[in-house]
Write an enzyme that holds these catalytic residues in place. Structure first.
Site, short mmCIF file in Angstrom:
data_model
loop_
_atom_site.label_atom_id
_atom_site.label_comp_id
_atom_site.label_asym_id
_atom_site.label_seq_id
_atom_site.Cartn_x
_atom_site.Cartn_y
_atom_site.Cartn_z
N ARG A 316 0.82 -1.21 0.00
CA ARG A 316 0.00 0.00 0.00
C ARG A 316 0.86 1.26 0.00
O ARG A 316 0.42 2.30 -0.49
CB ARG A 316 -0.99 0.01 1.17
CG ARG A 316 -2.04 1.10 1.04
CD ARG A 316 -3.11 1.00 2.11
NE ARG A 316 -4.21 0.13 1.76
CZ ARG A 316 -5.38 0.55 1.30
NH1 ARG A 316 -5.59 1.84 1.09
NH2 ARG A 316 -6.34 -0.29 1.04
N GLU A 718 -9.13 6.69 7.65
CA GLU A 718 -7.69 6.84 7.41
C GLU A 718 -7.29 8.09 6.62
O GLU A 718 -6.26 8.70 6.92
CB GLU A 718 -7.16 5.59 6.68
CG GLU A 718 -7.21 4.34 7.53
CD GLU A 718 -6.93 3.09 6.70
OE1 GLU A 718 -6.02 2.35 7.07
OE2 GLU A 718 -7.63 2.86 5.70
#
Length: 769
Positions: A316, A718
């Site tokens: 990621r 997030e």
């Protein structure tokens, strides 16, 4: 609630807010302790890497109150806690310890104090082995915990070589302690036959269920995991809770007595993983306008001794190394390095922030090299709409609102005038230098492990009109439960107070995904909506037949059911439906559409959509000491059509402050022996009230999600974390002023006052010629 005022898109209080404030919200350690409860503690290794030559636990077994002591030799066969099935996380260290603080033995005693005191009496003889503590030492060994990944599009090396300007550099960013208010905790209660019930402070109840069942060699239906609320998680309770729950269940089944494990805060910080720290080497080629032509990056991460989730986390980081910027030719590769430190784990952003750190550093490098405003360089490199819109992983960016959002924030924050005023003030003040920066964020929403993008929910309507809701997500303070309750209430036309949410429970909703990847509301909200709609459709069909009206003449609103010309309370209508033998319970399911990902080829559509945001931060730096204050922060953030604006704004504020803390004050430090020395609140500094911006304004960007998510909302957990980069780059702007903005300060994170002072001195030395 009026007939035109649905339960969603409203600022509804957190479902446990009053209980939080009054202290009446029970957490696991507040639950009544069952008769005969045992308390557990670990005996921890005192070496970073060593063979265990001998282990003398006689004093431990003889200590007052001790009932049971277990070592690796007492563990069931094949007992391993790896969440990715790498078979590299035994419950206890056997022949070799892999990090300082590695659990070696377990003590079960009548009291928590007795267990902790006894755990310190073990005598261990070691034969030391070479230890790789940091990234550079690990690079020398070449050992990795999992296979690296490469993302590539176009030919990066030739594009860089042909560019008019080329810059190479390295950016280093530290790790981060989760610092949840409630420590890791688990309590296991043996039941009849082989059953065991586990209460665990976990973001992933189904994984706890799987781990306990695996270690105890039980079928999944024999293990029930319950989780009502956590006192914070931030990713630290996605996998780190496995060992505490498994050990509690193991002791409970061995002794036939309930067992609870609540580690001391110091032990919690030593034994559990952190955010991965990264060292990123980059090379970028760009033209005279500051537009990137080609870029390469190597993302080396300190992963710890085992794989845990380091593979998807370092993946990621590559996914988000573009942030909001288009790279015509790109090649990124990860290095998930094995170190003799605790295995690092998920943390809010899941590697994404460590990718963004490179993107934002590169924009600053270009700006200072060309003498341009860093914001202007950022805008020139933004993704486009019809062209310049393909990511390094070959997904087309279809919902790009970054240019409009940045322009709106630029105007709201009066960036241009303030930047000019700051430059003028800095020219006159040799000591206090101010800085300002706007940084954006584009964050992909979905688990990159496609199978996790699913959720279930269970909804009951009772004959008094009240509604019971259960779903697979977990509440860690972020407001997930109230949002899902709002969704269900909206489907029935009820006030949210009519909906009660019960504890997350693997016996009610099975096979749940972790509450992570900012997906909690998206997945569980849609699953709950699907369940509620099944019931509503049955009720509508019943009303249409009973009252002889068409289905479109049946409406649910304001606690009433309008059926043609007749109006009934929802409670009365539920009673009549029950009398007509209409099923008033349903389970719902949702899976995210459109997504797919092939890691081997580095191509696919791993994200359903993107969430966007931008922050403008202003700081003042004392050039004599490196100390600073954050003077003002303006944030504009995209949450789609907000389910609950108050909850979302709270998440944005909290995410920003946590991101700011990671980039400024929070510093993890291991000594030469591999001992974590920042292992308590006394030595690890999260932002306090005095660190908050003096002026702090958050606004929601008016933007309905292009995808049909739950009521067209977007994830909010997030993405706001990365808004904290605006503080780091405002500090960089202030530091750059001492060299007349001609050199990039290359200020690494965390930008503590000591590091800011060092950057100031280094820049002044470079600027002298």
């Amino acid at each position: 609630m009026s007939a035109h005022d649905p339960a969603v898109h409203r600022s509804t209080p957190h479902e446990s807010a009053a209980r939080h404030v009054t202290g009446s919200a029970p957490y696991i350690d507040d639950l009544p302790e069952p008769k005969g409860l045992l308390h557990l503690a670990f005996g921890l290794a005192d070496r970073a890497h060593a063979r265990i030559v001998s282990l003398d636990l006689d004093a431990v077994r003889a200590a007052p109150g001790v009932v049971l002591v277990l070592t690796a030799a007492d563990m069931p066969p094949d007992a391993d806690l790896s969440p990715v099935h790498a078979h590299d996380e035994p419950i206890l260290a056997g022949e070799t310890v892999e990090f300082h603080g590695h659990p070696i033995f377990i003590v079960a005693a009548e009291t928590r104090d007795a267990a902790r005191r006894a755990a310190r009496l073990g005598k261990v003889a070691y034969e030391d082995l070479p230890a790789a503590i940091d990234i550079e030492a690990a690079r020398q060994t070449g050992r990795m915990v999992t296979a690296p990944m490469v993302l590539a599009r176009g030919e990066a090396a030739p594009a860089i070589a042909a560019a008019p300007h080329v810059i190479e550099g390295r950016v280093v960013v530290g790790g981060q302690e989760h610092f949840y208010l409630e420590s890791q905790i688990a309590m296991a209660i043996p039941g009849e036959a082989d059953e065991v019930r586990v209460y665990s402070s976990t973001q992933h109840p189904s994984e706890i269920q799987h781990m306990v069942a695996h270690v105890l060699h039980l079928p999944l239906h024999a293990v029930t995991v319950e989780m009502r609320r956590m006192g914070g998680g931030f990713g630290g309770k996605e996998t780190s809770g496995n060992i505490f729950a498994v050990v509690a269940a193991l002791v409970a089944t061995r002794t036939g007595r309930p067992a609870k494990f609540r580690p001391d805060r110091d032990d919690d910080m030593v034994v559990t993983g952190k955010r991965h720290d990264f060292a990123v080497d980059y090379k970028v080629g760009f033209d005279d306008a500051g537009v990137v032509l080609g870029i390469e990056g190597t993302f080396a991460a300190r992963c710890g001794y085992s794989a845990d989730l380091s593979g998807p986390i370092t993946d990621r980081a590559l996914f988000h190394a573009d942030n909001t910027y288009y790279y015509p030719a790109v090649r990124f590769n990860s290095l998930p390095l094995k170190t003799n430190t605790v295995s690092n784990v998920a943390f809010r952003g899941f590697g994404g922030p460590q990718g963004v750190v490179m993107a934002e550093r590169v924009m600053d490098e270009i700006a200072y090299h060309l003498g341009l405003d860093p914001l202007e360089v950022r805008k020139r490199n933004l993704y486009g709409h019809d062209t310049r819109n393909v990511t390094p992983y070959h997904q087309v960016v279809e919902d790009n609102v970054a240019p409009a959002l940045i322009a709106a924030l630029e105007e709201r924050s009066d960036y241009g005038a303030r930047r000019a005023a700051i430059r003028a003030a800095n020219a006159k003040n040799p000591v206090i230098r101010r800085g300002i920066a706007i940084t954006p964020v584009k964050f992909g929403i979905s688990f990159t492990a496609t199978h996790y993008n699913q959720a279930g929910a269970l909804v009951h309507v009772y004959t008094d009109g009240s509604v019971m809701l259960n779903h697979g997500g977990t509440e860690m303070g972020q407001g997930l439960h109230v949002k899902v309750a709002q969704v269900v209430a909206a489907e029935f036309g009820l006030d949210v107070s009519a909906v009660r949410i019960t504890a997350t429970d693997t016996s009610k909703v099975p096979n749940t995904s972790a509450t992570a990847a900012s997906s909690g509301s998206d997945l569980n909200g849609m699953a709950a909506q699907a369940a509620a709609r099944q019931i509503r459709e049955r009720l509508t069909a019943f009303a249409a037949e009973r009252w002889q009206v068409s289905a479109d003449q049946v409406r649910f609103a304001a606690g009433m059911v309008q059926i043609g010309a007749e109006s009934l309370s929802f409670a009365e209508f539920a009673r009549r439906a029950y009398g007509a033998r209409i099923q008033l319970s349903a389970s719902g399911f949702y899976k995210t559409p459109k997504i797919h990902w092939d890691r081997a080829s580095g191509k696919g559509k791993p994200f359903y959509y993107y969430a966007y945001g931008a922050a403008c931060s202003e700081v003042a730096v004392d050039t004599l000491t490196g100390e600073y204050r954050v003077l003002r922060v303006d944030i504009l953030h995209d949450v789609g059509k907000s389910l609950n604006p108050a909850i979302d704004i709270g998440q944005i504020e909290g995410g920003f402050i946590q991101g700011m803390g990671w980039l400024t004050t929070e510093e993890l430090w291991w000594d030469g022996r591999g001992r974590l020395r920042t292992h308590a609140p006394s030595t690890y500094k999260i932002p306090a009230c005095g660190d908050r911006p003096l002026h702090f304004e958050v606004a929601l960007f008016d933007n309905e999600n292009a995808e049909p998510t739950v009521f067209r909302s977007k994830a909010v957990g997030e993405p706001p974390f990365m808004l904290g980069f605006s503080v780091l780059h405002a500090l960089s702007d202030a530091v750059a002023s001492v060299a007349d903005y001609r050199l990039c300060p290359r200020l690494d994170a965390p930008a503590t006052p000591e590091r800011v002072l060092a950057a100031l001195e280094a820049l002044q030395a470079r600027a002298i010629p």
